[in-house]
Design an enzyme around this catalytic site. Sequence first.
Site, PDB file in Angstrom:
ATOM      1  N   TYR A  76       0.843  -1.205   0.000  1.00 29.23           N
ATOM      2  CA  TYR A  76       0.000   0.000   0.000  1.00 29.23           C
ATOM      3  C   TYR A  76       0.875   1.252   0.000  1.00 29.23           C
ATOM      4  CZ  TYR A  76      -3.327   3.453   1.882  1.00 29.23           C
ATOM      5  OH  TYR A  76      -4.105   4.571   2.097  1.00 29.23           O
ATOM      6  N   PRO A 120      -2.260  12.509   5.010  1.00 29.94           N
ATOM      7  CA  PRO A 120      -2.992  12.531   6.279  1.00 29.94           C
ATOM      8  C   PRO A 120      -2.529  11.422   7.223  1.00 29.94           C
ATOM      9  CG  PRO A 120      -4.380  11.638   4.537  1.00 29.94           C
ATOM     10  CD  PRO A 120      -3.089  12.021   3.904  1.00 29.94           C
ATOM     11  N   THR A 121      -2.613  11.667   8.505  1.00 29.52           N
ATOM     12  CA  THR A 121      -2.351  10.644   9.509  1.00 29.52           C
ATOM     13  C   THR A 121      -3.564   9.721   9.580  1.00 29.52           C
ATOM     14  OG1 THR A 121      -1.556  10.322  11.775  1.00 29.52           O
ATOM     15  CG2 THR A 121      -3.301  11.951  11.460  1.00 29.52           C
ATOM     16  N   ASN A 122      -3.579   8.781  10.537  1.00 26.58           N
ATOM     17  CA  ASN A 122      -4.698   7.827  10.633  1.00 26.58           C
ATOM     18  C   ASN A 122      -6.023   8.573  10.796  1.00 26.58           C
ATOM     19  OD1 ASN A 122      -2.372   6.213  10.971  1.00 26.58           O
ATOM     20  ND2 ASN A 122      -3.588   4.641  12.016  1.00 26.58           N
ATOM     21  N   LEU A 123      -6.969   8.280   9.912  1.00 27.55           N
ATOM     22  CA  LEU A 123      -8.261   8.974   9.906  1.00 27.55           C
ATOM     23  C   LEU A 123      -9.336   8.129  10.584  1.00 27.55           C
ATOM     24  CD1 LEU A 123      -8.280  10.216   6.197  1.00 27.55           C
ATOM     25  CD2 LEU A 123      -7.738  11.549   8.248  1.00 27.55           C
ATOM     26  N   HIS A 125      -9.684  -0.207  10.524  1.00 28.47           N
ATOM     27  CA  HIS A 125      -8.567   0.342  11.298  1.00 28.47           C
ATOM     28  C   HIS A 125      -8.916   0.228  12.782  1.00 28.47           C
ATOM     29  CE1 HIS A 125      -7.743   2.399   7.393  1.00 28.47           C
ATOM     30  NE2 HIS A 125      -6.514   2.096   7.742  1.00 28.47           N
ATOM     31  N   TRP A 144      -5.830  -6.045  19.739  1.00 29.46           N
ATOM     32  CA  TRP A 144      -4.702  -6.659  19.039  1.00 29.46           C
ATOM     33  C   TRP A 144      -3.373  -6.049  19.482  1.00 29.46           C
ATOM     34  CZ3 TRP A 144      -6.592  -6.292  13.216  1.00 29.46           C
ATOM     35  CH2 TRP A 144      -7.734  -7.092  13.085  1.00 29.46           C
ATOM     36  N   ASP A 194       1.854  -5.622  15.920  1.00 26.73           N
ATOM     37  CA  ASP A 194       1.825  -4.240  16.405  1.00 26.73           C
ATOM     38  C   ASP A 194       1.947  -3.248  15.251  1.00 26.73           C
ATOM     39  OD1 ASP A 194       3.556  -4.403  19.661  1.00 26.73           O
ATOM     40  OD2 ASP A 194       1.425  -4.413  19.122  1.00 26.73           O
TER      41      ASP A 194
HETATM   42  O1  GFB Z   1      -5.207   0.950  12.576  1.00 26.90           O
HETATM   43  P1  GFB Z   1      -4.386  -0.258  12.319  1.00 26.90           P
HETATM   44  O2  GFB Z   1      -5.054  -1.466  11.785  1.00 26.90           O
HETATM   45  O3  GFB Z   1      -3.245   0.101  11.256  1.00 26.90           O
HETATM   46  O4  GFB Z   1      -3.609  -0.717  13.666  1.00 26.90           O
HETATM   47  P2  GFB Z   1      -1.866   0.897  11.350  1.00 26.90           P
HETATM   48  C1  GFB Z   1      -3.043   0.210  14.516  1.00 26.90           C
HETATM   49  C2  GFB Z   1      -2.590  -0.502  15.776  1.00 26.90           C
HETATM   50  O5  GFB Z   1      -3.777  -0.856  16.531  1.00 26.90           O
HETATM   51  C3  GFB Z   1      -1.834  -1.825  15.540  1.00 26.90           C
HETATM   52  C4  GFB Z   1      -3.689  -2.215  16.949  1.00 26.90           C
HETATM   53  O6  GFB Z   1      -0.801  -1.906  16.483  1.00 26.90           O
HETATM   54  C5  GFB Z   1      -2.899  -2.871  15.827  1.00 26.90           C
HETATM   55  O7  GFB Z   1      -2.351  -4.104  16.277  1.00 26.90           O
HETATM   56  N1  GFB Z   1      -5.029  -2.772  17.163  1.00 26.90           N
HETATM   57  C6  GFB Z   1      -5.522  -3.145  18.360  1.00 26.90           C
HETATM   58  C7  GFB Z   1      -5.954  -3.016  16.229  1.00 26.90           C
HETATM   59  N2  GFB Z   1      -6.748  -3.676  18.224  1.00 26.90           N
HETATM   60  C8  GFB Z   1      -7.048  -3.601  16.891  1.00 26.90           C
HETATM   61  C9  GFB Z   1      -8.183  -3.998  16.130  1.00 26.90           C
HETATM   62  O8  GFB Z   1      -9.173  -4.540  16.653  1.00 26.90           O
HETATM   63  N3  GFB Z   1      -8.158  -3.755  14.804  1.00 26.90           N
HETATM   64  C10 GFB Z   1      -7.072  -3.149  14.198  1.00 26.90           C
HETATM   65  N4  GFB Z   1      -7.127  -2.917  12.865  1.00 26.90           N
HETATM   66  N5  GFB Z   1      -5.942  -2.784  14.888  1.00 26.90           N
HETATM   67  C11 GFB Z   1      -2.453   1.433   8.877  1.00 26.90           C
HETATM   68  C12 GFB Z   1      -2.066   0.848   7.539  1.00 26.90           C
HETATM   69  O9  GFB Z   1      -1.496   0.959   9.806  1.00 26.90           O
HETATM   70  O10 GFB Z   1      -2.392   2.846   8.882  1.00 26.90           O
HETATM   71  C13 GFB Z   1      -2.953   1.424   6.467  1.00 26.90           C
HETATM   72  O11 GFB Z   1      -2.185  -0.561   7.588  1.00 26.90           O
HETATM   73  C14 GFB Z   1      -2.958   2.922   6.529  1.00 26.90           C
HETATM   74  O12 GFB Z   1      -2.484   1.013   5.207  1.00 26.90           O
HETATM   75  C15 GFB Z   1      -3.312   3.400   7.918  1.00 26.90           C
HETATM   76  O13 GFB Z   1      -1.723   3.431   6.156  1.00 26.90           O
HETATM   77  C16 GFB Z   1      -3.269   4.903   7.999  1.00 26.90           C
HETATM   78  O14 GFB Z   1      -2.066   2.253  11.887  1.00 26.90           O
HETATM   79  O15 GFB Z   1      -0.843   0.009  12.003  1.00 26.90           O
END
Ligand code: GFB
Length: 283
Positions: A104, A131-134, A147, A170, A237
């Site tokens: 990605y 943008p940061t995480n939305l 997310h 997670w 993580d």
């Molecule tokens: O938001 P997330 O899936 O993506 O995970 P990233 C952020 C952190 O939250 C990780 C934890 O350390 C996950 O292990 N987490 C805890 C969880 N519980 C959960 C859950 O129930 N679901 C999810 N999804 N995470 C993304 C990229 O990275 O950032 C995308 O994969 C994009 O492509 C986005 O760039 C902005 O923040 O790690």
Amino acid sequence: MERSSSLDLRCQQDVEKFFSDRKPEYVFLSAARVGGILANERYPAEFIYDNLMIEANVVHSSFRHGVKKLLFLGSTCIYPKFAPQPLKEESLLSGPLEPTNEPYAVAKIAGIKLVQAYRKQYGCRFISAMPTNLYGPGDNFDLEKAHVLPALIRKVHEARESGAGAVNVWGSGRPRREFLYVDDLAEACVFLMRNYDGDDVVNVGFGEDVTIRELAEMVAAVVGYDGALEFDVSKPDGTPRKLVDCSRMTALGWVPGVSLVDGIEKTYNWFIEHYSVVTGAEV
Ligand code: GFB
């Protein structure tokens, strides 16, 4: 705004037809294949293919049809996993990427290079923002693909409703993430379209980050859940931190307005109002 159900941006002919029929003057290229850390790990081909096709088609048709200005939205995952924090725009391509979302990230980096190449060769007024995480209303609450923030909102809500004694979070809870409310980003995009026309990408962040544990505790407080948080270290993580340096945006004159707590409350209220639709559950 077009939805993917009516226009497949991966299909060059469809995009060309859209541009010749509708003749847009300004293009906000926010369409993308997106998802959380597990979705990125499980569907790498879709994440790289869909995003490359979308950006190549829209950028090229915007050039062919003389769009006045285009804003391309990337993501802060384009920065190296261990780049100095807060992440500066200059750190792009200075080191290895986070493996869980590298396909990605490579697609989004290609989008930045597309925009810069069309500026240089054709003089197009195309710009890029990172943008940061939305999060916010309309988010994806699918527990496999979402997310972290919408996933936690749904998990904690359902735990409270079912009387479950604990919520599965997670990873270790130690990674740090920065979160920007979707309305703030929308406002920042219009601001950039009106006030920025440079070659370089511009970070759009909130300016503070929290640990995943702190985030889960904030969600539990908003939802009114007092059960336990169980951290599942069998799940990844991802990158330890990705707080962006948003001094460029601040210098331009824009700052975000919605705090994380207020944003979680707004998102949670939207989620419960749309629960049956977003979860497919019989209510
Ligand atoms: O938001 P997330 O899936 O993506 O995970 P990233 C952020 C952190 O939250 C990780 C934890 O350390 C996950 O292990 N987490 C805890 C969880 N519980 C959960 C859950 O129930 N679901 C999810 N999804 N995470 C993304 C990229 O990275 O950032 C995308 O994969 C994009 O492509 C986005 O760039 C902005 O923040 O790690």
